[in-house]
Enzyme design. Structure first.
Site, PDB file in Angstrom:
ATOM      1  N   GLY B 469       0.830  -1.196   0.000  1.00 28.24           N
ATOM      2  CA  GLY B 469       0.000   0.000   0.000  1.00 28.24           C
ATOM      3  C   GLY B 469       0.865   1.246   0.000  1.00 28.24           C
ATOM      4  O   GLY B 469       0.364   2.375  -0.028  1.00 28.24           O
ATOM      5  N   LEU B 617      11.476  10.233  -3.141  1.00 24.70           N
ATOM      6  CA  LEU B 617      11.359   9.609  -4.463  1.00 24.70           C
ATOM      7  C   LEU B 617      10.073  10.005  -5.159  1.00 24.70           C
ATOM      8  O   LEU B 617      10.011  10.080  -6.379  1.00 24.70           O
ATOM      9  CB  LEU B 617      11.457   8.087  -4.323  1.00 24.70           C
ATOM     10  CG  LEU B 617      12.769   7.597  -3.688  1.00 24.70           C
ATOM     11  CD1 LEU B 617      12.724   6.101  -3.432  1.00 24.70           C
ATOM     12  CD2 LEU B 617      13.958   7.958  -4.578  1.00 24.70           C
ATOM     13  N   GLU B 692       8.334   4.864   8.316  1.00 24.40           N
ATOM     14  CA  GLU B 692       8.166   4.730   9.761  1.00 24.40           C
ATOM     15  C   GLU B 692       8.474   6.023  10.497  1.00 24.40           C
ATOM     16  O   GLU B 692       7.959   6.260  11.583  1.00 24.40           O
ATOM     17  CB  GLU B 692       9.055   3.592  10.273  1.00 24.40           C
ATOM     18  CG  GLU B 692       8.653   2.288   9.597  1.00 24.40           C
ATOM     19  CD  GLU B 692       9.363   1.063  10.151  1.00 24.40           C
ATOM     20  OE1 GLU B 692       8.782  -0.015  10.074  1.00 24.40           O
ATOM     21  OE2 GLU B 692      10.492   1.174  10.646  1.00 24.40           O
TER      22      GLU B 692
END
Ligand code: FAD
Ligand code: SF4
Lengths: 316, 732
Positions: B469, B617, B692
């Protein structure tokens, strides 16, 4: 989920009769509570009587100036109804504080009244629970009880009734109209409709086996300011830790019922009489016989504080 | 390819495709329901049947007998496999608790049977007809009680660290904080339940599943089944979230494999939601003691962090002290971790293991210290910022701009408006602001990929990398497009299949940087192969505009591919730059909360995260990682807690009605700012993990905002109203 047979009832009488002929039958309305419980085999009806097609989805004026709400009126429709919003806005507020939009579209008036507790041990079929399996014991006592009841509990059960709508109905002194399996009908004031757990927590209402709810009747409007305050850990889609339904008149008199604290919407007429003396007095009367656990003792404070906020709001 | 020197200029720096806000290329498949999740695979030729899992009803002991007679004759039932039938199995290398097999019950809802029937409903109905006899044994379920028996875990986890003389420095510090904080057990609660389909063809096994780590699963499934790994084909192209809950082989895959073998047909098994919290892993609860000492000038002289957590025998500690070794300066330091044996379900990684619960505590302690010093908490953090590993000053950070994040955040959030605790009130709400540092190490893992250039000029990437996801499909396509000089529409990406080269997989926020680096390496190989094929000197070739240019020659990629195409394959391996340089990601979390003065309900009003994680990115997919993580941190701060019944030994609130993750109404406006930076030490992508970081520190920022709003310091998560109302002013 156990296998079951299914029929669509063609009339109220037929529904009651079908229920009478099979002790293990259940009515199904929106199914939002019953189906979940059937999947976990907490409810194990062998036969379902679908009552959605009985035309009990109307809201009509009563000769007494109140409203008769058909048992199958959806929570969404009830909350949005003009007369409800105008004269019984407490009910609208309580309804929209419950569940989610999708659930309210399915949930019905009768189904909402009869939804079962959210005690986590009731939901785990591995654990003893007097409500699910009479006589098996209560796992909640001595366990996780933060959500559970603080008043009207028994040594056999600490469960709460989780409905928001029922709290509003209790404040509004609604009357539940039913048809019994022998075809006779009766009216049960909401104050007498729910039972405390005592030593039979599996028996939750005064309804007899197979007794069918046809409508809920609201007496003529009583005016006043209508407030529903639901307190919960997250902002939506959660059951109440405590909720307060109140109708407060200009002179400060009024009615108050509390949700999330007992096996039924908790209202005491004696506590209503204390309204003039403020939140402390009212909550002291309401919670006088409370026997909280270590984990849910905070609810006593929370009732008083929330009531204080509600009364402030009523005055403002 | 070996990455052992800082990256210099490379094709990624063109940033024609990488770094662009490109919507996820699998988005249309997902929004139109055509992305096939594990349970949904449906080949009309395949005679699927359904397995329903049964979990143990006790927390510890043995299954002595399973009477299957009633279930066997239930309608539609094809077969039943019980844990007693299969006997003891070899446990997967990465599993702490066994998943199936043998009579021993190690935790509640451990899988003990699977019932297979023609339909799901028939399987479920029959499953409840099993009669199971147990002999229960007493267990230990209460971390607080077990704490005294906690031991020093495996040295590999570096349980104890000490630099300088902590005790003395702390004793002599002018200002000190010494507090204990607790974080509860948490459940990953990903949207998609664990699910697998297993199909045998002779000795060959194909499994469609929901896995973050294809090769880990494949290896451990083969071990558990006692078969050759080469016989196992695993596929997991779409995953509805994992958060660490799908890092390690799970019971659904094992049960499906046994069930399929026993009935001779492909079998689907999904874990029912109420079984997930106790059957699978969870983030373990911690008890953390933090001591900080500083001079009047605000400089930290002593910092100590101890953490206690529990797990089943053979398990590991929650490494909640890790960030404290690196986040702030101070010459006298200590950390310690102790591990208690608990008979609860297996504790293991959940998003940002270690740092997430560690910062939940540390960043409150830092706020407390700033308060005691009478300093602004941002100023205090900046004062104690460091450019070197505080345990080893010889070792610099590869790139660290924590202070930059905090300063920019303060400016954007309007931090200057923050008042003294309990001084802002509005319509019955107490308003407050909180801040916390975000910190998460940047990990790298070897990662392989194969890139094919087809005769149609299409570049196809194949890697067993997963997209849970997060956007892996998209950033991998961007990487290949940049490297090969084509538009993203000329790139196809195939993921999550054990026939493809082994990648980093998704976890520990190592996925994006490692996997795109693997694709980079494979593309370098492909570029060389193309150049060689064309007879170009690979030093001066340029891949651009869908072709290869060398001097004044230009050949389209389709032409270069020729009828057979060209393939490049490689694995990115990592040198010791992570040893010579500490690589971490940084950020600042800013939160404004409102606390209902009557009820103590906390509602978040605004959130801002400023993140520094090397090259971003794709700002769209990166942003969704961060806002998702901020949401998880909101749940962790305010409502999420697996409630342990310490008598019966299980998590009582084991469904999504009672384990309360945030809903939309809980999450206000969220803003995310990425620092414009590159980290050439991390990889040729110059990117670092982001998935994270967004979670690290959020909960503490919320806790600190509650303190600023109310003047009440809470140290035990989740910070529910019952912990607060006793301290709030009376309302009437
Ligand atoms: C996720 C979730 C969240 C929820 N949150 C809330 C919340 O916040 N607050 C809240 O108040 N509620 C909440 N609910 C409960 C919801 O309000 C009830 O499920 C719903 O009102 C039940 O109505 P129904 O028509 O679907 O009942 P059903 O499920 O069809 O029936 C419920 C019971 O009523 C009986 N019954 C139905 N109609 C009749 C009748 N006419 N006569 C006699 N018996 C009858 C059925 O036999 C059954 O025993 C939530 C539910 C879910 C699933
Ligand atoms: S409190 Fe009531 S519902 Fe809950 S376990 Fe005890 S008996 Fe069952």
């Amino acid at each position: 989920m156990r296998a079951f047979t299914y029929e669509r009832a063609s009339s109220v009488e037929a529904a009651a009769k079908a229920a009478a002929s099979n002790r293990d039958a259940k009515f199904i309305a929106g199914g939002t509570n019953l189906l979940d419980l059937m999947k976990l085999e907490i409810e194990t009806p062998t036969h379902l009587i679908d009552v959605n097609g009985l035309g009990l989805d109307r809201i009509e004026k009563t000769p007494e100036g109140g409203l008769r709400i058909g048992a199958l009126v959806r929570n969404t429709d009830l909350a949005a109804h003009d007369a409800i919003r105008k004269d019984y806005s407490l009910l609208t507020r309580a309804l929209v504080a419950g569940a989610s939009g999708q659930l309210r579209n399915k949930a019905t008036t009768a189904g909402n009244l009869l939804q079962r507790t959210r005690c986590p041990y009731f939901y785990d079929p591995n654990q003893p629970c007097n409500k699910r399996r009479p006589g098996s014991g209560c796992s909640a006592i001595g366990g996780i009880t933060r959500q559970l009841a603080v008043v009207g509990t028994s040594k056999d059960c600490l469960a709460t009734h989780p409905s928001d709508m029922a709290v509003a109905m209790r404040v509004l002194d609604a009357v539940v109209e039913t048809v019994r399996s022998d075809g006779s009908s009766r009216s049960i004031p909401i104050a007498e409709f729910y039972r405390l757990p005592a030593d039979t927590p599996h028996i939750e209402t005064e309804l007899e086996a197979g007794e069918f709810i046809t409508a809920v009747v609201l007496p003529a409007p009583i005016g006043g300011k209508h407030i529903y305050r639901k307190v919960r850990d997250r902002a939506s889609y959660a059951f109440a830790l405590v909720s307060i339904g109140a109708v407060i008149q200009e002179d400060g008199a009024g009615r108050v019922a509390v949700g999330g604290v007992a096996h039924k919407p908790w209202r005491m007429e004696a506590a209503d009489m204390e309204l003039a003396n403020g939140a402390h007095a009212v909550s002291a009367a309401l919670m006088a016989d409370a026997r909280p656990t270590e984990q849910n003792r905070f609810k006593i404070d929370l009732v008083r504080r929330t009531l204080g906020a509600v009364l402030n709001q009523a005055r403002s | 390819m070996q990455f052992d020197k800082p990256a210099t200029t490379n094709p990624i720096d063109q940033m024609k495709v990488v770094g662009r806000p490109i919507h996820r290329i699998d988005g249309e498949l997902k929004t139109t329901g055509r992305a096939m999740y594990a349970y949904e695979w449906h080949d009309p030729q395949m005679p699927y049947v359904y397995g329903y899992p049964v979990g143990a009803a006790i927390a510890k002991g043995h299954v002595t007998a399973i009477d299957t007679s009633a279930a066997q004759t239930s309608p539609g039932v094809l077969g039943i496999v019980t844990t007693l039938d299969v006997g003891d199995l070899t446990k997967g290398k990465l599993n702490t608790a066994k998943l199936f097999g043998g009579s021993e019950v190690q935790h509640y809802h451990q899988a003990i049977a699977v019932v297979v029937a023609e339909t799901f409903e028939q399987a479920r109905a029959a499953a409840s007809l099993l009669k199971i006899d147990y002999v229960a044994e007493p267990g230990v379920f209460d971390l607080k009680q077990a704490m005294i028996n906690a031991v020093k875990p495996d040295e590999a986890s570096e349980p104890d660290t000490a630099i300088g003389d902590f005790d003395n420095a702390f004793k002599n510090a002018a200002v000190t904080v010494d507090e204990t904080y607790t974080t509860p057990d948490q459940s990953h609660s990903m949207m998609e339940p664990h699910a697998s389909i297993a199909a045998w063809d002779g000795e060959d096994l194909t499994v469609w599943t929901s896995s973050q780590m294809i090769d880990w699963w494949r290896t451990d499934l083969a071990i558990t089944l006692g078969i050759d790994k080469q016989k196992v084909h695993l596929m997991s192209p779409f995953i509805g979230g994992g958060f660490g809950g799908k890092l390690f082989l799970r019971a659904d895959a094992v049960l499906a494999a046994f069930a399929a073998k026993s009935v001779g047909r492909p079998v689907k098994v999904a874990l029912p939601r109420p079984m997930i919290p106790n059957n699978t892993t969870h983030r373990p609860a911690t008890i953390q003691r933090i001591r900080i000492g500083a001079g009047q000038d605000g400089k930290i002289s002593a910092i100590g962090h101890e953490s206690w957590s529990g797990d089943l025998p053979g398990g590991g500690p929650e490494t909640a002290v890790m960030q404290t070794r690196l986040l702030y300066a101070g010459s006298n330091r200590m950390t310690a971790m102790r591990l208690a044996t608990l008979d609860l379900p297996e504790g293991n990684a959940m998003r940002a293991p270690g740092e997430a619960p560690g910062l939940m505590a540390l960043e409150i302690a830092i706020d407390e210290m700033a308060e005691k010093l009478g300093m602004d908490p941002i100023e205090f953090r900046i004062l104690n910022d460091t450019q070197v590993d505080p345990e080893n000053p010889e070792r610099p950070f590869s790139y660290r701009d924590l202070s930059g994040c905090l300063k920019l955040g303060a400016e954007r959030f309007g931090w200057a408006e923050r008042g003294r605790p309990a001084t802002r009130q509005q319509d019955g709400w107490l308003i407050g602001m909180g801040v916390a540092a975000a910190f998460r190490n940047n990990l790298v893992m070897p990662s392989g990929a194969r890139v094919r250039l087809g005769p149609d000029g299409i570049v196809t990437v194949e890697t067993d990398m997963t997209d849970i996801g997060t956007g892996s499909y998209t950033i991998i396509a961007q990487t290949a497009a940049e490297m090969m000089g084509v538009g993203i529409d000329k790139v196809a990406v195939q993921l999550g299949d054990s026939r493809f080269p082994v990648s980093a997989g998704s976890g520990g926020q190592f996925g994006a940087n490692s996997a795109t680096s693997g694709v980079y390496a494979a593309c370098v190989k492909l570029r060389e192969a193309v150049a060689a094929k064309l007879g170009f000197n690979s030093v001066d070739v340029i891949f651009e505009e869908g072709g290869v240019r060398s001097g004044n020659r230009f050949v389209s990629l389709a032409e270069a591919a020729g009828p057979d195409g060209v393939v490049g394959e490689d694995t990115m391996e990592w040198g010791d730059l992570t040893n010579t340089h500490q690589q971490s990601t940084f950020g600042g979390h800013f939160v404004e909360v409102a606390v209902d003065i009557a009820t103590g309900e906390t509602r978040i009003r605004r959130m801002l995260a400023v993140c520094a994680a090397g090259r971003i990115l794709n700002p769209i997919t990166a942003r969704s990682q961060v806002i998702g993580a901020m949401t998880m941190g909101a749940g962790g701060a305010l409502s999420e807690e697996l409630a342990v019944d310490t008598r019966l030994g299980f998590f009582v609130n084991h469904d999504l009605a009672s384990y309360e993750v945030p809903v939309h109404a809980d999450i206000p406006h969220q803003e995310v700012i990425f620092m414009d930076e590159l980290d050439p030490y991390s990889s040729p992508m110059k990117a670092k993990g982001i998935g994270e970081l967004g979670l690290c520190g959020v909960s503490a920022a919320i806790a600190n905002a509650i303190y600023n709003a109310t003047g009440v310091r809470l140290r035990h998560y989740p910070m529910t109203l019952d912990k607060l109302i006793g301290y709030l002013p009376e309302v009437a």
